[in-house]
Every structure is written in structure tokens, then in C-alpha cells.
Design an enzyme around this catalytic site. Sequence first.
Site, mmCIF file in Angstrom:
data_model
loop_
_atom_site.group_PDB
_atom_site.id
_atom_site.type_symbol
_atom_site.label_atom_id
_atom_site.label_comp_id
_atom_site.label_asym_id
_atom_site.label_seq_id
_atom_site.Cartn_x
_atom_site.Cartn_y
_atom_site.Cartn_z
ATOM 1 N N ARG A 73 -6.254 -44.051 12.228
ATOM 2 C CA ARG A 73 -7.284 -43.441 11.373
ATOM 3 C C ARG A 73 -7.395 -44.160 10.028
ATOM 4 O O ARG A 73 -8.480 -44.281 9.471
ATOM 5 C CB ARG A 73 -6.952 -41.969 11.110
ATOM 6 C CG ARG A 73 -7.056 -41.078 12.320
ATOM 7 C CD ARG A 73 -6.943 -39.631 11.889
ATOM 8 N NE ARG A 73 -8.068 -39.254 11.059
ATOM 9 C CZ ARG A 73 -9.199 -38.731 11.537
ATOM 10 N NH1 ARG A 73 -9.326 -38.493 12.810
ATOM 11 N NH2 ARG A 73 -10.199 -38.429 10.723
ATOM 12 N N ARG A 99 -15.825 -35.864 11.566
ATOM 13 C CA ARG A 99 -14.473 -36.395 11.337
ATOM 14 C C ARG A 99 -13.997 -36.031 9.933
ATOM 15 O O ARG A 99 -14.805 -36.012 8.997
ATOM 16 C CB ARG A 99 -14.464 -37.918 11.444
ATOM 17 C CG ARG A 99 -14.898 -38.412 12.797
ATOM 18 C CD ARG A 99 -13.726 -38.974 13.549
ATOM 19 N NE ARG A 99 -14.149 -39.393 14.868
ATOM 20 C CZ ARG A 99 -13.487 -39.114 15.974
ATOM 21 N NH1 ARG A 99 -12.366 -38.427 15.923
ATOM 22 N NH2 ARG A 99 -13.928 -39.526 17.141
ATOM 23 N N LEU A 101 -12.209 -36.736 6.441
ATOM 24 C CA LEU A 101 -12.058 -37.915 5.579
ATOM 25 C C LEU A 101 -10.919 -37.665 4.599
ATOM 26 O O LEU A 101 -10.766 -36.556 4.080
ATOM 27 C CB LEU A 101 -13.370 -38.175 4.839
ATOM 28 C CG LEU A 101 -14.529 -38.560 5.779
ATOM 29 C CD1 LEU A 101 -15.871 -38.412 5.070
ATOM 30 C CD2 LEU A 101 -14.355 -39.975 6.315
ATOM 31 N N ASN A 115 -21.259 -31.824 2.146
ATOM 32 C CA ASN A 115 -21.269 -31.529 3.583
ATOM 33 C C ASN A 115 -22.106 -30.287 3.860
ATOM 34 O O ASN A 115 -22.154 -29.375 3.038
ATOM 35 C CB ASN A 115 -19.827 -31.272 4.049
ATOM 36 C CG ASN A 115 -19.723 -30.966 5.539
ATOM 37 O OD1 ASN A 115 -20.353 -31.630 6.364
ATOM 38 N ND2 ASN A 115 -18.938 -29.965 5.905
ATOM 39 N N THR A 116 -22.730 -30.255 5.029
ATOM 40 C CA THR A 116 -23.383 -29.027 5.493
ATOM 41 C C THR A 116 -22.603 -28.478 6.670
ATOM 42 O O THR A 116 -22.202 -29.230 7.572
ATOM 43 C CB THR A 116 -24.870 -29.259 5.848
ATOM 44 O OG1 THR A 116 -25.410 -28.029 6.332
ATOM 45 C CG2 THR A 116 -25.075 -30.336 6.908
ATOM 46 N N HIS A 117 -22.380 -27.161 6.654
ATOM 47 C CA HIS A 117 -21.584 -26.532 7.711
ATOM 48 C C HIS A 117 -22.313 -25.275 8.204
ATOM 49 O O HIS A 117 -22.792 -24.481 7.390
ATOM 50 C CB HIS A 117 -20.192 -26.173 7.174
ATOM 51 C CG HIS A 117 -19.335 -25.561 8.230
ATOM 52 N ND1 HIS A 117 -18.788 -26.299 9.260
ATOM 53 C CD2 HIS A 117 -18.961 -24.273 8.444
ATOM 54 C CE1 HIS A 117 -18.107 -25.490 10.061
ATOM 55 N NE2 HIS A 117 -18.192 -24.262 9.584
ATOM 56 N N ASP A 149 -13.525 -31.823 0.215
ATOM 57 C CA ASP A 149 -12.163 -32.196 -0.172
ATOM 58 C C ASP A 149 -11.412 -32.606 1.098
ATOM 59 O O ASP A 149 -12.029 -32.802 2.146
ATOM 60 C CB ASP A 149 -11.475 -31.084 -0.983
ATOM 61 C CG ASP A 149 -11.232 -29.822 -0.175
ATOM 62 O OD1 ASP A 149 -11.390 -29.862 1.062
ATOM 63 O OD2 ASP A 149 -10.860 -28.796 -0.781
HETATM 64 C C1 GAR Z 1 -25.259 -29.155 11.790
HETATM 65 O O1 GAR Z 1 -25.494 -27.820 12.178
HETATM 66 C C2 GAR Z 1 -24.072 -29.226 10.836
HETATM 67 O O2 GAR Z 1 -23.962 -28.100 10.010
HETATM 68 C C3 GAR Z 1 -22.901 -29.304 11.799
HETATM 69 O O3 GAR Z 1 -23.353 -30.203 12.778
HETATM 70 C C4 GAR Z 1 -24.758 -30.007 12.975
HETATM 71 C C5 GAR Z 1 -25.432 -31.357 13.006
HETATM 72 O O4 GAR Z 1 -26.766 -31.222 13.394
HETATM 73 N N1 GAR Z 1 -21.710 -29.740 11.133
HETATM 74 C C6 GAR Z 1 -20.506 -29.209 11.342
HETATM 75 O O5 GAR Z 1 -20.285 -28.378 12.195
HETATM 76 C C7 GAR Z 1 -19.404 -29.750 10.420
HETATM 77 N N2 GAR Z 1 -18.232 -28.967 10.527
HETATM 78 P P1 GAR Z 1 -27.790 -32.451 13.317
HETATM 79 O O6 GAR Z 1 -27.087 -33.650 13.953
HETATM 80 O O7 GAR Z 1 -28.960 -31.988 14.120
HETATM 81 O O8 GAR Z 1 -28.130 -32.686 11.870
#
Ligand code: GAR
Length: 212
Positions: A73, A99, A101, A115-117, A149
Site C-alpha cells: 500500500r 480506498r 489514504l 469526501n462524500t459518504h 482524516d
Molecule cells: C457515492 O454514493 C459515494 O457516497 C460512495 O460511493 C458512491 C459513488 O457513486 N462512497 C462511499 O461509500 C465512500 N465510503 P458514483 O461513482 O456514482 O459517484
Amino acid sequence: MSDLAGRSTRLAVLVSGTGTNLTALLSAIGSDPDFGAEVVVVGSDRPEAGGLARAEEAGISTVVTALADHPDRVTWEAELTRRLAEHRPDAVVLAGFMRLLSGAFLGHWPDRVINTHPSLLPAFRGAHAVREALEYGVKLTGSTVHLVDEEVDHGPVIAQRAVEIRDDDTEERLHARIKEVEHELLPTCVKLLSQGRLVVDGRHVRIREASK
Ligand code: GAR
């Protein structure tokens, strides 16, 4: 507008999946002359990630660094960092990047990795947030945009929005409604970051008024 001496903020976007959030970000930037940012590179750990094709269609440079092509990694992350840095990004947006970081990566862009979650953090961290919310039986889940983080889906929260869970929801239907929210919330937060309007104090993020 930008906090970087009047120039637009250079963004790297990392994707592992279909890239609908990348598309939403690109269209928000393209339709808002005050956005203050441009996407200079899109990176992925997966050569087949749909987000890469979306970037290529938009004429944006792409970088693929697969973990399997590296002995460990640390080497993988160093290579990803090096290849992104060639494009001199000011900030990094994780738009469905799956992944973790390390501090070595994050230290290049302090308080500038976002990040979006797909849940209301701290509930349902990790890669299966939508499924786990459904299985748990919660009535509300949603979207969280946060600074990154070293822990999974853990850094200071910038913004959150709730999405109601319906009795007949499937993982796919619920995720589609969460993505509709993410597609607005992520660009909104990236714009604030790009304009230097996020004030970080420990776990707390305040949003500074726009300068006139
Ligand atoms: C999104 O819903 C994002 O929040 C999630 O992956 C999806 C990507 O969608 N991320 C996570 O779960 C991070 N832990 P996309 O490829 O259509 O943008």
C-alpha cells in the site's frame, strides 16, 4: 472567485465507481462562473471505473494506479501521490473512492481532501453504508460531506442532508435517492473549499461569509 490569489483552485478527483458525483461536480463547475475551481486530473485505483471514461469525455487528464500493480500500500499510495502531484492540485475530492489514504498522502493537502459518504455519519461508515442502513431498519439516512482524516469516513463534517427510508426501498433505489442529494451537496462543499470559506477548528467546520 478563489482564495488562491485570484486564480481558480486546481482539483484532483479520485473515483472508484461509476462517477456520477464527478459528473455532477463537472456540471456545477461548468454552469457557475463564480465556482472558483477546475478539475485538472481524475485518478482511480480501478482501470474499469466509469468515472475515468467520464473524465476522458470531458477532456480531463486521467491517472490509474492499481493497488495490485504495487508490492504494498505504501508504494501504491506514493505512486498515486506522485502522479496526481504532476498536475499540481490544490485540493483532492474523493467522489466514490473506496480506498483508505494515509497521513503521508493527506499531508500534501492539509484540510483540503474532501469526501462524500452515503449516510449520516458517524452512522454506517465503510463501503456498504446504504445496505447497512436498510438492514438496521433506521428511518432516516442521508449524505455527509466531510474533510478526510486517516480513519474511514471519520474526518470533520462540512455538511449533511437527510434522506427518508421508505418501507419498499431496495439498496439500489435508496442509493439513487441519496445520490440525488450528494450531487448537490458535494459541489456545494467543493465550492466552499475552493473559495477558502471552510474554517476548521478541531472536529468543527464553520462556513465563512462570502467576501463581497
Ligand atoms: C457515492 O454514493 C459515494 O457516497 C460512495 O460511493 C458512491 C459513488 O457513486 N462512497 C462511499 O461509500 C465512500 N465510503 P458514483 O461513482 O456514482 O459517484
